[in-house]
Design a protein around this motif. Structure first.
Motif, short mmCIF file in Angstrom:
data_model
loop_
_atom_site.label_atom_id
_atom_site.label_comp_id
_atom_site.label_asym_id
_atom_site.label_seq_id
_atom_site.Cartn_x
_atom_site.Cartn_y
_atom_site.Cartn_z
N VAL B 2 -27.69 40.24 -20.93
CA VAL B 2 -26.30 40.71 -20.75
C VAL B 2 -26.17 41.57 -19.51
O VAL B 2 -25.28 41.40 -18.70
CB VAL B 2 -25.89 41.52 -22.00
CG1 VAL B 2 -24.59 42.27 -21.74
CG2 VAL B 2 -25.73 40.58 -23.18
N VAL B 6 -23.62 40.83 -16.20
CA VAL B 6 -22.53 41.73 -15.80
C VAL B 6 -22.74 42.24 -14.39
O VAL B 6 -21.83 42.34 -13.59
CB VAL B 6 -22.41 42.92 -16.78
CG1 VAL B 6 -21.41 43.94 -16.24
CG2 VAL B 6 -21.97 42.41 -18.13
N ARG B 7 -24.03 42.51 -14.09
CA ARG B 7 -24.29 43.06 -12.76
C ARG B 7 -23.97 42.02 -11.69
O ARG B 7 -23.46 42.34 -10.63
CB ARG B 7 -25.74 43.51 -12.66
CG ARG B 7 -25.91 44.45 -11.48
CD ARG B 7 -27.29 45.05 -11.42
NE ARG B 7 -27.89 44.68 -10.13
CZ ARG B 7 -28.88 43.82 -10.00
NH1 ARG B 7 -29.40 43.23 -11.04
NH2 ARG B 7 -29.37 43.54 -8.81
N LEU B 13 -17.60 40.80 -7.36
CA LEU B 13 -16.33 41.50 -7.10
C LEU B 13 -16.33 42.15 -5.72
O LEU B 13 -15.29 42.44 -5.17
CB LEU B 13 -16.12 42.57 -8.18
CG LEU B 13 -14.68 42.64 -8.73
CD1 LEU B 13 -14.36 41.40 -9.53
CD2 LEU B 13 -14.51 43.86 -9.60
N LEU B 26 -2.03 38.96 -6.03
CA LEU B 26 -1.34 40.22 -5.77
C LEU B 26 -0.35 40.08 -4.62
O LEU B 26 0.77 40.57 -4.65
CB LEU B 26 -2.39 41.29 -5.45
CG LEU B 26 -1.95 42.74 -5.63
CD1 LEU B 26 -1.72 43.02 -7.09
CD2 LEU B 26 -3.01 43.67 -5.09
N LEU B 27 -0.82 39.38 -3.57
CA LEU B 27 0.04 39.20 -2.41
C LEU B 27 1.28 38.39 -2.76
O LEU B 27 2.38 38.69 -2.30
CB LEU B 27 -0.73 38.51 -1.28
CG LEU B 27 -1.67 39.40 -0.48
CD1 LEU B 27 -2.46 38.59 0.53
CD2 LEU B 27 -0.92 40.48 0.25
N ALA B 30 3.62 40.54 -4.50
CA ALA B 30 4.26 41.45 -3.56
C ALA B 30 5.28 40.73 -2.71
O ALA B 30 6.33 41.26 -2.38
CB ALA B 30 3.21 42.11 -2.69
N LEU B 31 4.98 39.48 -2.37
CA LEU B 31 5.91 38.68 -1.57
C LEU B 31 7.22 38.50 -2.33
O LEU B 31 8.30 38.60 -1.76
CB LEU B 31 5.27 37.32 -1.27
CG LEU B 31 5.90 36.51 -0.12
CD1 LEU B 31 5.75 37.27 1.17
CD2 LEU B 31 5.23 35.16 -0.02
#
Lengths: 313, 473
Positions: B2, B6-7, B13, B26-27, B30-31
């Motif tokens: 485990v 996760v690492r 990321l 996200l962009l 925002a657009l």
């Protein structure tokens, strides 16, 4: 088993003797947790940073005075920018500021770190840390106002001190030849503490054993610096370079308060051009175009510098 | 394991595609948000134009019922730039008297002129913006607001309130624009100012007595005077150009002696395509450089700020200072005097830089039009003129008899102003000519004063700027 916790702070340069840090925690049982925690910051970031940024890019395609309805002009603002000598000159001045914000403070910080940390631990570290960091804490506007007084040819401290060694009082901020370096000196004064504190902290983290091992292997001071200190500080160097480089490209308040871009545009910088176009000339579309170009430039250069960052071993 | 999985996820990321997907998401979000943000002002502009007509009608009705001056308990929001100590006190006093007489509240916000110029555009378009505000003259400020239909047309009001009788056409034209804001200096009136301004020579009376000097009556005498002071080892002209704009007055004052008001009106208002490249402007530049070379200005003036330099002058350094009436309240009334830039002959009154101070304008869609007009009228009334004069500042109106004491600094300033007005010799601030002229003129003047550009080239470069600005529109 000595070290289980992941170290935080500046990007890790050297892992300890081959041991890999292992994270603790139960993250594996709730995979949605990171995203849930990120939701709020993401929303704030999106609303206050990304949305205005995209809005600015949008405005850059219009001709607008901020009051009357805008007019679509496509890439005209960018085309004009390419041919605008004033803009390129401003960018050049930002380049000069790179020397004062980035190169000189980092070099000076290095010098001092090398001198202070020959083989022993640094003594009186807290004094340095606080004292040298104070310029960073003072608001930039205050720094600008006070230094403006200090540079005054009438009763300013700078001319008074230089007078002691026989230098005639000069209008440092009023002459095209000296204005930019004069403002640059202030930038170095502010930025030096940042690099210094970063490197001092970084050097403290380097394992003493490495220095001893190198000495035992017959490495002199310079070799120790090249092979132990320098790689050990790599992460800190990248951070110092990136942050100060962004500051150099973004500089506005210092120039605005001290010289308003003068004399005769000698201290004009890109951020000042943005302000001028938006608020003095009421050419908001132009200002947005310059702003967009600046953002792209900073992002590109930051990416380049961050590539120097050491990857986790 | 485990932990390892996760690492690995955490490391991803920091690097590759998965977070990129989140960023893109996200962009896009925002657009969407950015798309909803208005970049245009269509609604506000048109709405304001319609209301302008309505407010004018309401204003007419209001002024016909002379005694009804708007409801009790109303609040009037006023923005001004009277931040300097003495001015601020005068305005506080005037506001207090107005509040008492009309039973209303004035919500006053004071900013520096720079801040006011930067924020007034946005503020005037907001429903809760200022009702009355000082709006800087010129195309980029008042002109832009007129173009957007944000200011109330005061032409009718001026007639009814008698402003056109008290202030000459040549004064009011600085606050006049055509309805679409394209023409400056003619058309409708959009503002009126409580203060007048005139640029001239302050002189230290004590220094004059010591050096045995007299107020010059011709330009030649002035230059001889400067030479005498320099020879005596004193600083003839206290000057500090770190802020860049004081040079506009220095150059302008000399330039004005060589041209006439018709040329100045044409050039500044952009009428008739008057050029900057005329021999008189070159001659003025030559004179200024001659003065710099002769050392008539404060040492290292390039590095001295304006506020520092007049503070020096007020403390007794330097014999003369060429600047405007706005600092007269800060100088000792007995120790200092004021005279106009003289012409070629003693009787000639040459153009002088000056005009009205920053005018008060009324927002087009204000909810208190009658009260706003009352307020503006009050600020240019005789009572206001009295308070300005008592504070040592030059009012645009005429203060009551006896307010201005003979022999004081203000008396000389008022004298100079009246003489200029009577001879129709009020000139202009040259930087008003085009929206970019302020920047170009200040930059070129800094070079002229540092002797790094020839007078002819100085004029030619500015001519090129003017032409570019005029053709670019």
């Amino acid at each position: 088993m000595a070290d289980l916790a992941v170290r935080e702070g500046a990007p890790r340069a050297l892992s300890r003797r081959g041991q890999r840090p292992r994270p603790t925690g139960h993250a594996g049982t709730r995979p949605w947790l990171p995203y849930a925690l990120l939701a709020l910051p993401a929303a704030v970031y999106g609303t206050f940073i990304v949305a205005p940024l995209l809005s600015t890019v949008r405005v850059s395609f219009y001709e607008w005075n901020g009051l009357s309805p805008p007019r679509w002009v496509g890439l005209d603002n960018y085309r004009e920018l390419l041919g605008d000598a004033g803009f390129w000159q401003a960018l050049l001045h930002n380049g000069v500021f790179l020397a004062f914000y980035t190169v000189i403070p980092v070099a000076l910080a290095f010098l001092l770190v090398v001198l202070l940390t020959q083989e022993r631990a640094v003594r009186g570290l807290s004094v340095y840390r606080v004292g040298l960091f104070v310029p960073q804490v003072v608001p930039m506007v205050v720094v600008g106002v006070v230094w403006r007084w200090m540079y005054s040819p009438v009763n300013g401290v700078v001319n008074a001190l230089l007078g002691l060694v026989g230098v005639e009082p000069q209008p440092w901020l009023g002459q095209a030849s000296t204005a930019l370096p004069a403002v640059g000196v202030v930038a170095t004064w502010v930025q030096y503490g940042f690099a210094m504190v970063l490197f001092l902290a970084g050097v403290q983290r380097i394992d003493r054993d490495l220095f001893d091992a190198a000495a035992v292997d017959g490495a002199g001071p310079w070799a120790r610096f090249r092979h132990v200190t320098l790689p050990g500080l790599r992460g800190e160097i990248v951070v110092a370079l990136t942050v100060s480089m962004i500051a150099a490209l973004r500089v506005f308040d210092l120039v605005f308060v001290m010289t308003r871009g003068g004399p005769a545009n000698a201290t004009d910088v890109v951020a000042f051009e943005i302000w001028q176009r938006a608020f003095q000339l009421r050419q908001v579309g132009d200002a947005a175009a310059v702003a967009t170009v600046l953002v792209v430039l900073i992002l590109a250069l930051s990416r380049l510098v961050l590539r120097l960052q050491p990857s986790d071993a | 394991m485990v932990g390892t999985r996760v690492r690995t996820g955490a490391r991803d990321l920091l690097r590759a595609p998965a977070p990129l997907r989140s960023v893109i998401a996200l962009l896009l979000l925002a657009l969407l948000v950015a798309g909803c943000l208005p970049a245009s002002d269509d609604g506000a502009g048109e709405g304001a134009a319609e209301e302008d007509g309505a407010t004018e009608a309401a204003a007419d009705d209001a002024t016909e019922e002379a005694t009804d001056t708007g409801g009790e308990g109303e609040t009037l929001v006023v923005w001004d730039q009277w931040a300097r100590g003495v001015e601020g006190d005068v305005v506080d006093q005037l506001n207090a008297e107005f509040e008492e007489e009309h039973g209303v509240t004035i919500q006053r916000e004071t900013k520096t002129l720079d801040d006011l110029n930067a924020t007034i555009g946005l503020a005037m378009g907001q429903p809760d913006g200022p009702d009355v505000a000082q709006v800087n003259q010129g195309r980029s400020d008042m002109g832009a607001l007129v173009e957007a239909g944000l200011l109330m047309d005061l032409t009718q009001v001026a007639e009814e309130r008698g402003w056109t009788e008290r202030f000459s056409e040549n004064l009011l034209n600085r606050n006049m624009f055509s309805e679409d804001g394209s023409q400056f200096g003619t058309g409708n009136l959009y503002g009126v100012a409580p203060q007048a301004e005139i640029v001239g020579w302050y002189y230290n009376k004590d220094a004059f007595d010591e050096l045995g000097l007299e107020v010059p009556t011709t330009f030649e005498e002035l230059e001889a005077l400067l030479a005498d002071i320099a020879a005596a080892g004193e600083t003839p002209i206290t000057f500090g150009n770190l802020d860049a704009w004081p040079a506009i007055h220095t150059y302008g004052a000399v330039q004005h002696t060589l041209v006439d008001t018709d040329y100045l009106n044409d050039f500044v208002f952009g009428l008739g395509d008057a050029d900057f490249a005329i021999p008189e402007n070159v001659e003025a530049a030559e004179t200024i450089q001659r003065w710099v070379e002769a050392g008539y200005f404060t040492d290292n003036f390039e590095g001295i700020g304006y506020d520092d330099s007049w503070a020096q002058f007020a403390a007794g350094e330097g014999v003369l200072m060429l600047t405007g009436s706005w600092i007269s309240g800060e100088l000792d009334a007995e120790q200092f005097g004021f005279f106009l830039t003289p012409g070629a002959s003693p009787d000639e009154v040459v153009p002088q830089i000056g005009g009205q101070g920053v005018p008060l304008a009324i927002r087009a869609d204000t909810e208190h039009p009658e009260l706003a007009i009352e307020y503006v009228d009050w600020m240019v009334s005789e009572r206001a003129a009295q308070l300005w004069a008592e504070a040592g500042l030059l009012p645009s109106g005429t203060p009551p008899e006896g307010t201005v004491q003979e022999g004081t600094l203000l008396a000389e300033v008022v004298d100079a102003w009246t003489t200029t007005l009577d001879n129709d010799a009020v000139g202009h601030y040259l930087d008003w000519a085009t929206p970019t002229f302020y920047d170009e003129l200040t930059a070129e003047l800094q070079q002229l004063l540092s002797l790094s550009v020839e007078p002819q080239e100085f004029v030619d470069r500015l001519q090129a700027d003017v032409e570019a600005a005029r053709s670019g529109g």
